[in-house]
Design a protein around this motif. Structure first.
Motif, PDB file in Angstrom:
ATOM      1  N   ARG A  72       0.848  -1.185   0.000  1.00  0.00           N
ATOM      2  CA  ARG A  72       0.000   0.000   0.000  1.00  0.00           C
ATOM      3  C   ARG A  72       0.884   1.236   0.000  1.00  0.00           C
ATOM      4  O   ARG A  72       1.799   1.355   0.804  1.00  0.00           O
ATOM      5  N   SER A  73       0.609   2.117  -0.926  1.00  0.00           N
ATOM      6  CA  SER A  73       1.274   3.412  -1.000  1.00  0.00           C
ATOM      7  C   SER A  73       0.231   4.426  -1.443  1.00  0.00           C
ATOM      8  O   SER A  73      -0.151   4.465  -2.609  1.00  0.00           O
ATOM      9  N   ASP A  74      -0.235   5.214  -0.502  1.00  0.00           N
ATOM     10  CA  ASP A  74      -1.319   6.159  -0.793  1.00  0.00           C
ATOM     11  C   ASP A  74      -0.923   7.189  -1.836  1.00  0.00           C
ATOM     12  O   ASP A  74      -1.716   7.522  -2.711  1.00  0.00           O
ATOM     13  N   ILE A  75       0.314   7.686  -1.773  1.00  0.00           N
ATOM     14  CA  ILE A  75       0.718   8.742  -2.696  1.00  0.00           C
ATOM     15  C   ILE A  75       0.734   8.254  -4.153  1.00  0.00           C
ATOM     16  O   ILE A  75       0.455   9.001  -5.071  1.00  0.00           O
ATOM     17  N   SER A  76       1.027   6.972  -4.357  1.00  0.00           N
ATOM     18  CA  SER A  76       1.024   6.436  -5.724  1.00  0.00           C
ATOM     19  C   SER A  76      -0.269   5.687  -6.041  1.00  0.00           C
ATOM     20  O   SER A  76      -0.377   5.038  -7.074  1.00  0.00           O
ATOM     21  N   LYS A  77      -1.237   5.772  -5.138  1.00  0.00           N
ATOM     22  CA  LYS A  77      -2.554   5.151  -5.340  1.00  0.00           C
ATOM     23  C   LYS A  77      -2.455   3.636  -5.536  1.00  0.00           C
ATOM     24  O   LYS A  77      -3.207   3.040  -6.299  1.00  0.00           O
ATOM     25  N   LEU A  78      -1.496   3.012  -4.826  1.00  0.00           N
ATOM     26  CA  LEU A  78      -1.321   1.564  -4.901  1.00  0.00           C
ATOM     27  C   LEU A  78      -1.931   0.925  -3.666  1.00  0.00           C
ATOM     28  O   LEU A  78      -1.544   1.240  -2.543  1.00  0.00           O
ATOM     29  N   GLY A  79      -2.880   0.060  -3.886  1.00  0.00           N
ATOM     30  CA  GLY A  79      -3.487  -0.730  -2.823  1.00  0.00           C
ATOM     31  C   GLY A  79      -3.617  -2.150  -3.313  1.00  0.00           C
ATOM     32  O   GLY A  79      -4.654  -2.537  -3.842  1.00  0.00           O
ATOM     33  N   GLN A  80      -2.561  -2.928  -3.195  1.00  0.00           N
ATOM     34  CA  GLN A  80      -2.531  -4.304  -3.696  1.00  0.00           C
ATOM     35  C   GLN A  80      -2.622  -5.243  -2.502  1.00  0.00           C
ATOM     36  O   GLN A  80      -1.652  -5.429  -1.778  1.00  0.00           O
ATOM     37  N   TYR A  81      -3.807  -5.832  -2.272  1.00  0.00           N
ATOM     38  CA  TYR A  81      -4.053  -6.637  -1.083  1.00  0.00           C
ATOM     39  C   TYR A  81      -4.079  -8.134  -1.373  1.00  0.00           C
ATOM     40  O   TYR A  81      -4.265  -8.933  -0.473  1.00  0.00           O
ATOM     41  N   GLN A  82      -3.918  -8.487  -2.628  1.00  0.00           N
ATOM     42  CA  GLN A  82      -3.770  -9.895  -3.006  1.00  0.00           C
ATOM     43  C   GLN A  82      -2.826  -9.954  -4.195  1.00  0.00           C
ATOM     44  O   GLN A  82      -2.746  -9.022  -4.981  1.00  0.00           O
ATOM     45  N   SER A  83      -2.089 -11.051  -4.298  1.00  0.00           N
ATOM     46  CA  SER A  83      -1.108 -11.142  -5.369  1.00  0.00           C
ATOM     47  C   SER A  83      -0.805 -12.589  -5.711  1.00  0.00           C
ATOM     48  O   SER A  83      -0.757 -13.454  -4.838  1.00  0.00           O
ATOM     49  N   LYS A  84      -0.625 -12.818  -7.001  1.00  0.00           N
ATOM     50  CA  LYS A  84      -0.161 -14.097  -7.515  1.00  0.00           C
ATOM     51  C   LYS A  84       0.583 -13.805  -8.811  1.00  0.00           C
ATOM     52  O   LYS A  84       0.167 -12.950  -9.594  1.00  0.00           O
ATOM     53  N   SER A  85       1.668 -14.493  -9.034  1.00  0.00           N
ATOM     54  CA  SER A  85       2.440 -14.286 -10.260  1.00  0.00           C
ATOM     55  C   SER A  85       1.616 -14.665 -11.479  1.00  0.00           C
ATOM     56  O   SER A  85       0.817 -15.608 -11.448  1.00  0.00           O
ATOM     57  N   ILE A  86       1.826 -13.929 -12.565  1.00  0.00           N
ATOM     58  CA  ILE A  86       1.138 -14.248 -13.816  1.00  0.00           C
ATOM     59  C   ILE A  86       1.766 -15.447 -14.510  1.00  0.00           C
ATOM     60  O   ILE A  86       1.205 -15.983 -15.457  1.00  0.00           O
ATOM     61  N   ASN A  87       2.928 -15.893 -14.047  1.00  0.00           N
ATOM     62  CA  ASN A  87       3.637 -16.996 -14.690  1.00  0.00           C
ATOM     63  C   ASN A  87       2.946 -18.328 -14.424  1.00  0.00           C
ATOM     64  O   ASN A  87       2.468 -18.578 -13.313  1.00  0.00           O
TER      65      ASN A  87
END
Length: 181
Positions: A72-87
């Motif tokens: 999470r980075s408010d200044i860059s508007k990033l709120g990534q609360y789940q993740s999985k590689s696209i590979n």
């Protein structure tokens, strides 16, 4: 469409436009944002919007495969609360309901085949475990994080009650913690 005589074969997930040429650091920050958001692994460091390195690709070279992050980075508007590689072949997913601003939790693996098994002795008992090992790096304690492993395509024989997560800081495994829930 046709760009410079070359065709684009694929989808475009996001377009970012800037009114000036970005510096090298700013370009790395944008690439980091996109890699975190879309689950692809950069070939370089991941940068926070303030210019600090949040995943060092050289220091983590042995684990710089299928790198994923929740952040999470408010200044860059990033709120990534789940993740999985696209590979393809990626078996780990991360999830957290919320994060405080400027928090990052990264994970990458050692590129060993996920279906190969090693044996180790832990606290006097023998265990089998995947040869694939993940390294976790966080910039602040953000416990708990949900880690989900999709083992369905690995061809391994197991019973869910037999599964545990090994947590170890030195890859020795003799002093590893077993997490069974």
């Amino acid at each position: 469409s046709n760009v410079g005589g070359e065709k684009i074969l694929g989808s475009i997930a996001e377009v970012l436009a800037f009114n000036r040429r970005l510096t090298d650091l700013e370009r790395q920050q944008v690439e980091s944002y996109l890699a975190i958001k879309y689950g692809f692994t950069k070939n370089a460091n991941y940068y926070h919007n303030n210019g600090t390195v949040v995943w060092d690709s050289t220091a983590n070279a042995a684990y710089h495969h299928d790198v994923i992050a929740i952040a999470r980075s408010d200044i860059s508007k990033l709120g990534q609360y789940q993740s999985k590689s696209i590979n393809s072949g990626s078996i780990l997913s991360l999830q957290k309901a919320s994060l405080a601003d400027n928090r990052f939790f990264f994970c990458g693996h050692n590129d060993s085949a996920a279906n190969l098994v090693n044996s180790s002795v832990i606290a006097g008992s023998s265990y089998e475990h995947l040869k694939r090992v993940w390294k976790v790096q966080e910039n602040a304690n953000i416990d708990p994080v949900n880690l989900s492993f999709d083992l369905s395509g690995l061809g391994l024989s197991y019973v869910n009650a037999e599964l545990a997560l090994l947590v170890d800081n030195d890859l020795n495994y003799s002093n590893a913690n077993l997490i069974t829930s």
